[in-house]
Scaffold this motif. Structure first.
Motif, PDB file in Angstrom:
ATOM      1  N   ASP A   1      32.850  25.040  43.033  1.00 13.76           N
ATOM      2  CA  ASP A   1      32.725  25.994  44.126  1.00 13.76           C
ATOM      3  C   ASP A   1      33.878  26.974  44.122  1.00 13.76           C
ATOM      4  O   ASP A   1      33.705  28.184  44.261  1.00 13.76           O
ATOM      5  N   MET A   2      35.074  26.426  44.001  1.00 12.77           N
ATOM      6  CA  MET A   2      36.250  27.291  44.057  1.00 12.77           C
ATOM      7  C   MET A   2      36.245  28.296  42.911  1.00 12.77           C
ATOM      8  O   MET A   2      36.523  29.481  43.106  1.00 12.77           O
ATOM      9  N   SER A   3      35.923  27.822  41.733  1.00 12.97           N
ATOM     10  CA  SER A   3      35.910  28.736  40.583  1.00 12.97           C
ATOM     11  C   SER A   3      34.900  29.850  40.780  1.00 12.97           C
ATOM     12  O   SER A   3      35.170  31.015  40.496  1.00 12.97           O
ATOM     13  N   GLU A   4      33.743  29.468  41.279  1.00  8.84           N
ATOM     14  CA  GLU A   4      32.712  30.472  41.504  1.00  8.84           C
ATOM     15  C   GLU A   4      33.194  31.516  42.484  1.00  8.84           C
ATOM     16  O   GLU A   4      33.021  32.724  42.288  1.00  8.84           O
ATOM     17  N   ASN A   5      33.828  31.039  43.566  1.00  7.71           N
ATOM     18  CA  ASN A   5      34.360  31.945  44.560  1.00  7.71           C
ATOM     19  C   ASN A   5      35.354  32.929  43.974  1.00  7.71           C
ATOM     20  O   ASN A   5      35.301  34.128  44.221  1.00  7.71           O
ATOM     21  N   MET A   6      36.277  32.390  43.202  1.00  3.59           N
ATOM     22  CA  MET A   6      37.308  33.243  42.617  1.00  3.59           C
ATOM     23  C   MET A   6      36.645  34.300  41.757  1.00  3.59           C
ATOM     24  O   MET A   6      36.990  35.477  41.774  1.00  3.59           O
ATOM     25  N   SER A   7      35.662  33.852  41.002  1.00  7.89           N
ATOM     26  CA  SER A   7      35.020  34.766  40.082  1.00  7.89           C
ATOM     27  C   SER A   7      34.261  35.849  40.825  1.00  7.89           C
ATOM     28  O   SER A   7      34.243  37.008  40.415  1.00  7.89           O
ATOM     29  N   GLN A   8      33.647  35.484  41.939  1.00  9.35           N
ATOM     30  CA  GLN A   8      32.813  36.460  42.643  1.00  9.35           C
ATOM     31  C   GLN A   8      33.579  37.333  43.609  1.00  9.35           C
ATOM     32  O   GLN A   8      33.222  38.479  43.820  1.00  9.35           O
ATOM     33  N   ASP A   9      34.590  36.746  44.258  1.00 10.92           N
ATOM     34  CA  ASP A   9      35.272  37.506  45.297  1.00 10.92           C
ATOM     35  C   ASP A   9      36.608  38.069  44.853  1.00 10.92           C
ATOM     36  O   ASP A   9      36.969  39.175  45.219  1.00 10.92           O
ATOM     37  N   PHE A  10      37.341  37.283  44.101  1.00 10.79           N
ATOM     38  CA  PHE A  10      38.706  37.694  43.800  1.00 10.79           C
ATOM     39  C   PHE A  10      38.762  38.761  42.716  1.00 10.79           C
ATOM     40  O   PHE A  10      39.293  39.848  42.915  1.00 10.79           O
ATOM     41  N   LEU A  11      38.202  38.418  41.567  1.00 12.08           N
ATOM     42  CA  LEU A  11      38.295  39.345  40.439  1.00 12.08           C
ATOM     43  C   LEU A  11      37.685  40.725  40.722  1.00 12.08           C
ATOM     44  O   LEU A  11      38.307  41.742  40.411  1.00 12.08           O
ATOM     45  N   PRO A  12      36.488  40.789  41.318  1.00 13.78           N
ATOM     46  CA  PRO A  12      35.924  42.126  41.568  1.00 13.78           C
ATOM     47  C   PRO A  12      36.836  42.998  42.436  1.00 13.78           C
ATOM     48  O   PRO A  12      36.939  44.201  42.192  1.00 13.78           O
ATOM     49  N   VAL A  13      37.469  42.392  43.434  1.00 15.65           N
ATOM     50  CA  VAL A  13      38.328  43.204  44.302  1.00 15.65           C
ATOM     51  C   VAL A  13      39.511  43.753  43.520  1.00 15.65           C
ATOM     52  O   VAL A  13      39.916  44.909  43.684  1.00 15.65           O
ATOM     53  N   LEU A  14      40.072  42.919  42.660  1.00 17.55           N
ATOM     54  CA  LEU A  14      41.180  43.388  41.829  1.00 17.55           C
ATOM     55  C   LEU A  14      40.758  44.590  41.002  1.00 17.55           C
ATOM     56  O   LEU A  14      41.449  45.608  40.927  1.00 17.55           O
ATOM     57  N   ARG A  15      39.579  44.422  40.367  1.00 16.69           N
ATOM     58  CA  ARG A  15      39.125  45.486  39.467  1.00 16.69           C
ATOM     59  C   ARG A  15      38.825  46.762  40.229  1.00 16.69           C
ATOM     60  O   ARG A  15      39.065  47.853  39.749  1.00 16.69           O
ATOM     61  N   GLU A  16      38.317  46.576  41.425  1.00 13.26           N
ATOM     62  CA  GLU A  16      38.009  47.721  42.257  1.00 13.26           C
ATOM     63  C   GLU A  16      39.269  48.496  42.583  1.00 13.26           C
ATOM     64  O   GLU A  16      39.265  49.731  42.619  1.00 13.26           O
ATOM     65  N   TYR A  17      40.349  47.771  42.806  1.00 13.34           N
ATOM     66  CA  TYR A  17      41.599  48.464  43.114  1.00 13.34           C
ATOM     67  C   TYR A  17      42.110  49.241  41.920  1.00 13.34           C
ATOM     68  O   TYR A  17      42.730  50.298  42.075  1.00 13.34           O
ATOM     69  N   VAL A  18      41.845  48.727  40.747  1.00 13.67           N
ATOM     70  CA  VAL A  18      42.247  49.477  39.566  1.00 13.67           C
ATOM     71  C   VAL A  18      41.497  50.810  39.538  1.00 13.67           C
ATOM     72  O   VAL A  18      42.069  51.865  39.238  1.00 13.67           O
ATOM     73  N   LEU A  19      40.212  50.763  39.883  1.00 18.06           N
ATOM     74  CA  LEU A  19      39.433  52.006  39.940  1.00 18.06           C
ATOM     75  C   LEU A  19      39.956  52.928  41.035  1.00 18.06           C
ATOM     76  O   LEU A  19      40.033  54.142  40.874  1.00 18.06           O
TER      77      LEU A  19
END
Lengths: 433, 443
Positions: free
Chosen positions: B313-331
């Motif tokens: 569960d935790m891994s899925e969460n990180m993958s879905q919520d955490f990483l996209p937000v990081l990448r979005e900030y790069v954009l």
């Protein structure tokens, strides 16, 4: 000097009071009828490196372990006399155990800690001189002595007593017992396994169980080592957060402090895995003990096969000799044999020869009957005693392993609590960002 | 704090929109109206409503506007620390949800429901509900960029997705994209200037988004800003903008590192999970050959399985919520850098023209041409807008990352709590059995 067994009554009845230096003694090991441990407090207190010349006159470094003993009644009285002590090497422990195995083949012999580090996960040292390994070995050796000294049968052994009390000349005394000559050859034991016809069913089941136990404990140890490796990786990578948060905090104004502190907690998290996994080695050691115990159990079963096989052989031999006597006496051949055939073809022997043969046969038969009697007793005694000890072992195993599992769960809980603590701290820092 | 001071929004009626809007944005021509006139910035007022009229208005008006803006900026400094003070006076709420797959003969695509609730008079109705696809969001973003070149436009999630590698219709992908689109729209709706953009209005309210509509409105200002003559070189960038640029560069780097670390953790966790599962099965199979120990061993196997689930569960969460937000900030950072570059260009143009004008003045005493003054205005407006947006962006960034990181901490805490609970219940079970055994022994 430890006293003799007449002071049993002084020993405390509450076994749970007796604790070894590392608290490893539990109720399982102290039982009814265990005499030595009731009389004598035993512990393996220290380990030291020594250098000396070995059998081929080469310089070697080895570790010696300090065995301390104290009379139990002195402890119970509240007096605190200085313990007697002596130093022993691992190889001497091995010698003691081999002696016990040969001398008491119906006992499931307590195992020694592993000779070489096995089931190692990559960060753990496989070096025998590594201090952590030496420490765990010290604990294992103490465990061995406590188990032996509390065993209803083994604890009475004189050689054991010498081992604990006389440093010099012990080896010679052991060799003098001639136990090595009594040891069964591997080959004989193996052949017995294949050729025995009527082994006790219970022993066969027990042997099968010992195979299962060995297989499962070794699988578990391997899987656990792999899990430890991976968990180590997960924790350590988090340490990188520490560094990057620190660098990031340098370019931030309001967020800087929170980030920096959080980074420290990430470092702490990454570092915490070392202690966690070191502690888990204790659990692994308990599993390893029973991995070795499985082998000891199998050895007892194989001894039964051997005894039974020898009995069967002796009986068979006796039967065939009796048959030969009958044939010789009556001239009737009951069973086909080449001798019989050649007799028919080439005529029978002269009466004097027959007389001589018969006389020899009679002697052999008498001997054979003695042998069968002996072997029967041997076999029955072994079955009786072994069955008792195997039951004892089973109970001990169930209790010990259950304790081990509970302790493992406790360790896991502790690890979870630490994790919660660290991440809560980090969260506080994030909230202050 | 950007131009949209909390007190100044249209709904409060205290300050008309006209005084707040950027001279380059809509309703430019109604500047001359009195303070009580509210302007319908809706899409139907086509006549003369050019988004971003070229700065042809008289200088005094623009100067006074500038003056007003500066005043507002001063007043709003107090609010700079609390960007969400405006939430109480927010009057535009948007949500993106309910993804649906559409299959047509030509293509298959996903649409999202875009819901709007507003009290703004620029909108005909208080509520709207339309369906939009990614293309539409992309259109909106381009329109915003073109029409508000001096403002920072929030980023969209990645447009192109490698067909073979990522499943465009998988639940996770759609969910992640939808969250990013929602965030994008919310950021635009919260922006005091962007939220009044007529393209946004059209996007939120029109039944069929006629994307050609934008073409006619393609702003001359958009062109004029884009029309930066190539030859102009920037003399001296004001230090505050240099600092911004440096910050963005370093920040991008750090985000990249964090992204890599997060990915590495996910990888390690996945490998750990594989081994952990195997580990659990060993306990189960051992239980099969035991009697007394069967329950404890099965209990341990059960705990291990629970821990596996929690980790997954935790891994899925990180993958879905955490990483996209990081990448979005790069954009987001890329967008910001773009705006900084445009600002540089605009300043360069001004400096170039100024230099040329000065030379001419020296030659034939012609007065400072209007273009130069307009350029100067442009630059100053740009600078002010940028600074305002920057402050706002910094605030939002702080909130976003605070939320992101505390979220990560929470997930971890949650994971450990689940595991701890499982092991604790096992101990209770085992110890119960022990006391049972002990009492049966003594009996």
């Amino acid at each position: 000097m430890a006293e003799d067994g007449k002071d049993d009554s002084v020993a405390t009845d509450d076994d749970s009071d007796q604790t070894a230096a590392d608290g490893s003694l539990n109720n399982t090991m102290v039982e009814e009828g265990s005499t030595l441990l009731r009389r004598m407090e035993i512990c393996v207190a220290e380990a030291e490196k020594r250098s000396g010349k070995n059998a081929v006159s080469m310089q070697e470094t080895f570790t010696v372990y300090l065995i301390e003993t104290r009379p139990m009644d002195a402890v119970a009285d509240g007096r605190n006399p200085a313990p007697d002590s002596l130093w022993r090497r691992y190889s001497e422990f091995e010698l003691l155990r081999n002696y016990l195995i040969v001398t008491y083949p119906y006992i499931v012999a307590p195992p020694l800690p592993e000779k070489r580090a096995e089931f190692v996960w990559h960060k753990l040292s496989a070096d025998n001189m590594d201090p952590d390994f030496v420490e765990r070995r010290r604990v294992g050796l103490e465990n061995f002595l406590l188990r032996v000294a509390s065993h209803p049968v083994l604890s009475n052994d004189k050689i054991l007593y010498h081992f604990l009390t006389e440093e010099n000349g012990w080896k010679e005394v052991v060799y003098e017992t001639g136990f090595q000559a009594k040891a069964d050859s591997r080959l004989r034991a193996l052949s017995a396994t294949f050729r025995v016809r009527n082994p006790d069913k219970r022993f066969m089941e027990m042997k099968h169980y010992s195979d299962e136990l060995q297989s499962h404990t070794s699988q578990l140890l391997r899987a656990r080592a792999r899990v430890a490796d991976r968990l180590y990786g997960v924790y350590k990578v988090h340490g990188n957060y520490g560094r990057v948060f620190s660098e990031w905090s340098a370019i931030e104004k309001e967020m800087g402090d929170g980030l920096q502190s959080a980074g420290h907690h990430m470092d702490a998290y990454a570092a915490s895995i070392d202690d966690i996994l070191e502690e888990e080695e204790h659990y692994a050691d308990q599993l390893k003990e029973y991995l070795s115990y499985a082998e000891a159990l199998r050895a007892v079963c194989r001894k039964h096969e051997l005894a039974q096989f020898e009995l069967e052989m002796a009986s068979q031999d006796l039967i065939s000799k009796k048959q030969q006597r009958e044939e010789l006496a009556t001239g009737i051949v009951r069973t086909f044999s080449f001798k019989g055939m050649t007799n028919k073809l080439f005529g029978q022997e002269a009466p004097e020869q027959r007389e001589a043969k018969l006389k020899l046969l009679e002697e052999l038969i008498t001997e054979g009957e003695e042998t069968v009697k002996e072997k029967t007793v041997e076999c029955e005694e072994h079955v009786e005693r072994a069955w008792v000890d195997m039951q004892r072992f089973k109970e001990q195993k169930d209790k010990d392993l259950r304790e081990a599992l509970i302790n493992y769960a406790v360790m896991q809980i502790s690890m979870c609590k630490k994790g919660i603590q660290v991440w809560s701290n980090a969260k506080e820092c994030f909230l202050k960002m | 704090m950007s131009v949209g001071a909390p007190r100044g929004l249209a709904s409060s009626g205290q300050k008309p929109i006209t005084e707040i809007l950027h001279p380059l944005s809509a309703a430019e021509e109604t500047l001359s109206s009195g303070p009580d006139v509210t302007v319908n910035v809706g899409g139907d007022q086509e006549s003369g409503l050019t988004n971003g009229t070229p700065v042809e208005t008289s200088s005094p008006a623009s100067a006074s506007l500038l003056f007003n803006r500066l005043q507002l900026d001063d007043d709003s400094e107090a609010d700079a620390r609390d960007p969400y003070a405006s939430t109480e006076t927010r009057d535009l709420f948007v949500t993106v949800d309910d993804p649906k797959k559409h299959v047509s003969t030509m293509e298959t695509y996903i649409t999202y429901r875009v819901s709007t609730k507003t009290t703004r008079i620029e909108f005909d109705l208080p509520e709207y509900c339309v369906r939009r696809r990614y293309q539409d969001f992309d259109w909106l973003r381009i329109k915003l960029e073109d029409s508000q070149p001096t403002h920072l436009i929030p980023p969209l999630p990645e447009k192109f997705v490698m067909k073979g590698v990522v499943d465009r219709f998988s639940e996770e992908f759609v969910e992640t994209r939808m969250k990013a689109l929602d965030k994008f729209l919310k950021r635009v709706a919260d922006h005091p200037v962007l939220s009044f953009n007529p393209h946004l209005n059209a996007f939120l309210s029109a039944k069929d988004l006629n994307k050609r509509q934008g073409l006619a409105l393609l702003t001359k200002v958009g062109e004029s800003v884009k029309h930066v003559a190539g030859g102009y070189k920037l003399r001296a960038r004001p230090p505050e903008f240099c600092a911004m640029g440096e910050y963005l560069d370093t920040f991008t780097q750090k985000l990249g590192t964090i992204d890599r670390i997060a990915q590495r953790i996910l990888k390690e966790q996945s490998e750990y999970l594989t081994e952990l599962r195997e580990y659990g099965t060993v306990y189960s199979s051992w239980a099969g050959s035991e009697e007394e120990l069967r329950r404890p061993l099965e209990g341990v196997a059960g705990c291990v399985t629970t821990c596996c689930g929690a980790l997954e569960d935790m891994s899925e969460n990180m993958s879905q919520d955490f990483l996209p937000v990081l990448r979005e900030y790069v954009l987001y950072i890329e967008s910001m850098k773009n705006v900084l570059r445009k600002r540089d260009q605009s300043q360069a143009e001004y400096e170039g023209r100024l230099e040329a004008a000065i030379l001419r003045k020296q030659e034939d005493r012609t007065p400072m041409p209007v273009e130069v003054e307009k350029c100067q205005d442009k630059v100053e407006c740009f600078n002010a807008d940028l600074k305002a947006d920057w402050e706002r962006w910094q605030s939002n960034k702080r909130q976003d990352f605070k939320q992101l990181l505390t979220g990560m901490a929470d997930k971890n805490i949650n994971h450990y709590e689940k595991c701890q609970a499982a092991w604790e219940s096992l101990i209770t079970l085992l110890q119960e059995k022990q006391t049972e055994d002990k009492t049966s022994e003594t009996n």
